[in-house]
Design a protein around this motif. Structure first.
Motif, PDB file in Angstrom:
ATOM      1  N   GLY A 169       7.786  14.654 -11.009  1.00  0.00           N
ATOM      2  CA  GLY A 169       6.616  14.238 -10.247  1.00  0.00           C
ATOM      3  C   GLY A 169       6.515  12.715 -10.209  1.00  0.00           C
ATOM      4  N   ARG A 170       6.999  12.086 -11.268  1.00  0.00           N
ATOM      5  CA  ARG A 170       7.027  10.627 -11.323  1.00  0.00           C
ATOM      6  C   ARG A 170       7.845  10.068 -10.154  1.00  0.00           C
TER       7      ARG A 170
ATOM      8  N   TYR B 250       8.757  11.675  -7.464  1.00  0.00           N
ATOM      9  CA  TYR B 250       8.126  12.070  -6.205  1.00  0.00           C
ATOM     10  C   TYR B 250       7.034  11.074  -5.832  1.00  0.00           C
ATOM     11  N   SER B 251       6.229  10.674  -6.828  1.00  0.00           N
ATOM     12  CA  SER B 251       5.080   9.811  -6.519  1.00  0.00           C
ATOM     13  C   SER B 251       5.528   8.403  -6.127  1.00  0.00           C
TER      14      SER B 251
ATOM     15  N   ASP C 244       4.960  10.127 -17.236  1.00  0.00           N
ATOM     16  CA  ASP C 244       4.775  11.210 -16.289  1.00  0.00           C
ATOM     17  C   ASP C 244       3.785  12.146 -16.950  1.00  0.00           C
ATOM     18  N   PRO C 245       2.564  12.326 -16.522  1.00  0.00           N
ATOM     19  CA  PRO C 245       2.023  12.105 -15.174  1.00  0.00           C
ATOM     20  C   PRO C 245       1.307  10.761 -14.930  1.00  0.00           C
TER      21      PRO C 245
ATOM     22  N   CYS D 170       2.430   7.915 -13.971  1.00  0.00           N
ATOM     23  CA  CYS D 170       2.940   7.282 -12.751  1.00  0.00           C
ATOM     24  C   CYS D 170       2.259   7.871 -11.505  1.00  0.00           C
ATOM     25  N   GLU D 171       2.051   9.174 -11.533  1.00  0.00           N
ATOM     26  CA  GLU D 171       1.483   9.861 -10.372  1.00  0.00           C
ATOM     27  C   GLU D 171       0.057   9.387 -10.066  1.00  0.00           C
TER      28      GLU D 171
ATOM     29  N   GLY E 282      -5.312  12.950 -12.446  1.00  0.00           N
ATOM     30  CA  GLY E 282      -4.218  13.876 -12.130  1.00  0.00           C
ATOM     31  C   GLY E 282      -4.228  15.060 -13.082  1.00  0.00           C
TER      32      GLY E 282
ATOM     33  N   ALA F 105       1.636  15.747  -6.187  1.00  0.00           N
ATOM     34  CA  ALA F 105       2.953  15.195  -6.520  1.00  0.00           C
ATOM     35  C   ALA F 105       3.769  16.357  -7.095  1.00  0.00           C
TER      36      ALA F 105
END
Ligand code: AMP
Ligand code: GLY
Length: 421
Positions: free
Chosen positions: A10-11, A13-14, A288-289, A291-292, A328, A363
């Motif tokens: 998800g990191r 992805y974001s 992570d999470p 970063c998202e 998040g 994300a």
């Protein structure tokens, strides 16, 4: 600009989501990416670092951003730089700040950066003796990378000794446990701080709080993180200044003096004890999470931020952050943090309320894609992010989005950001 992102969570992805919206970005690649990053760019199945560097040369990649710690500790940055490529992340030498807890603790001690009192040893009797001098609980850490599981908080001396014995014998973590840190337990509240560094200058991002335990009320086993929010009201200007003066500045100066200037994301795990920030650990990458939730608060184009950081130009960059808050909430599979769920289709209901739709997004992490449908494949599946003018508003929106997302076996905490409310 053509940009390649290494990683699959998800990191990554974001980061990709921000770059995809960035006018300066022509083409995005992910290696390997996940089932949803292919909607933002092209996924590559190349694993070998030399081959990835060759791909970057052949395809005019202007910048590579490294998400996870493993390729950094392996030296992917050195490989890319040797070929004249621009890459954002620390060298193998600088990545030891995360790759070896012994290196990190000795570095902190050498440069007088506040951290918990400790010893490092591979000698069982020395460890036992030190344990006897500490009040309980006692913290025992394996030296090497253990996927976030190498830290034992022992509630009594016998338990601490048992943890040390099992690490030193190689029983619990193999070679990663051949050296151990024994340290005093710090009682306070934890923060995650992130500094984007270019070797000499840095940009500090809003402070975040992670939720490492699986279950509500911080119960259950440790995970990679079940949710996060930022900025946290638990940090005021005085505390930011202390972190800058006592931790970040001496770390950047110290790493330069060690001949391993730190470029990349310096992730500082902090315990605040009686108003004083103490360094728990460094990671050499985004959380992570975390970063998202930090990416959507960034108003400076992500391509500019990461490119300037990778080319030692942060002194010429002014970064602005949104005045909003971000929360998040991680949705994991039934068996997380143990792997092995069967793939389950993900259904996201339409959000008809404009204000909610504009202030929420997903994300994606542990997902695969087949014929346009996303499947949850295990681990942490996705993060529902809500933005708002207060933490409560951001959190309410994140949970509203959670209610719209369905897959068999979905698991989430219902109390993310409770510390701030
Ligand atoms: P680390 O991987 O070193 O960050 O440790 C993982 C988690 O263990 C941290 O996020 C803290 O919650 C906890 N921890 C580590 N070291 C200490 C300490 N000295 N005192 C209290 N808690 C700690
Ligand atoms: N969320 C904590 C980490 O990424 O290590």
């Amino acid at each position: 600009m053509n940009i390649m992102i290494l990683g699959s969570g998800g990191r990554e992805y974001s980061i990709g989501r921000m770059l995809e919206k960035d006018e300066a970005v022509a083409k995005l690649y992910f290696a390997p990416g996940n089932g949803a990053t292919s909607r933002l760019g092209e996924n590559l199945s190349i694993k070998d670092y030399d081959e990835l560097a060759q791909f970057a040369l052949d395809n005019s990649i202007d910048l590579t951003i490294v998400g996870p710690e493993a390729p950094l500790v392996d030296g992917v940055v050195n490989i890319f730089k040797a070929k004249g490529l621009t890459i954002f992340g620390p060298s193998k030498e600088a990545a030891r700040l995360e790759g070896s807890k012994v290196y990190m603790k000795n570095f902190l001690a050498k440069y007088n950066i506040p951290t918990a009192r400790y010893i490092e040893t591979d000698h069982i009797e020395t460890a036992f003796k030190f344990i006897e001098t500490l009040p309980v609980p006692v913290v025992v850490k394996a030296d090497g990378l253990c996927a976030g599981k190498g830290v034992i908080i022992a509630m009594n001396h016998d338990e601490a000794k048992k943890a040390v014995s099992e690490m030193l014998s190689g029983k619990s973590f193999g070679d990663a446990g051949k050296n151990v840190i024994v340290e005093e337990f710090l009682d306070g509240y934890e923060l995650s701080m992130f500094a984007i560094c270019d070797g000499k200058d840095y940009i500090l991002l809003p402070a975040a709080q992670d939720h490492k335990r699986l279950l509500d009320g911080d119960e259950g086993p440790n995970t990679g993180g079940m949710g996060a929010y930022a900025p946290t009201p638990l940090v005021d200007d005085t505390l930011y200044q202390k972190v800058k003066d006592r931790i970040i500045r001496p770390t950047l100066d110290g790493m330069q003096a060690e001949g391993a200037p730190f470029e990349g994301v310096l992730f500082i795990g902090i315990m605040v004890v009686n108003g004083e920030p103490i360094t728990l650990e460094f990671n050499v990458r985004f959380g992570d999470p975390e970063c998202e939730i930090l990416m959507p608060l960034m108003q400076t184009p992500a391509s500019e931020l990461f490119y300037k950081a990778a080319t030692s130009q942060l002194d010429s960059l002014h970064v602005s952050f949104s005045k909003q808050f971000a929360v998040g909430v991680v949705m994991a599979s039934r068996d997380y943090p143990c792997k092995g769920s069967t793939p389950a289709e993900i259904v996201v209901d339409d959000i008809v309320h404009d204000e909610i739709a504009q202030n929420t997004h997903i994300a994606y992490a542990g997902v695969s894609e087949e014929e346009g449908i996303l499947y949850a494949t295990g681990g942490r599946i996705l993060v529902c992010i809500g933005l708002g003018d207060s933490i409560k508003e951001a959190r309410d929106r994140a949970y509203l989005l959670c209610g719209q997302v369905h897959f068999s076996g979905k698991k989430l905490r219902t109390d993310i950001a409770y510390q701030a409310l």
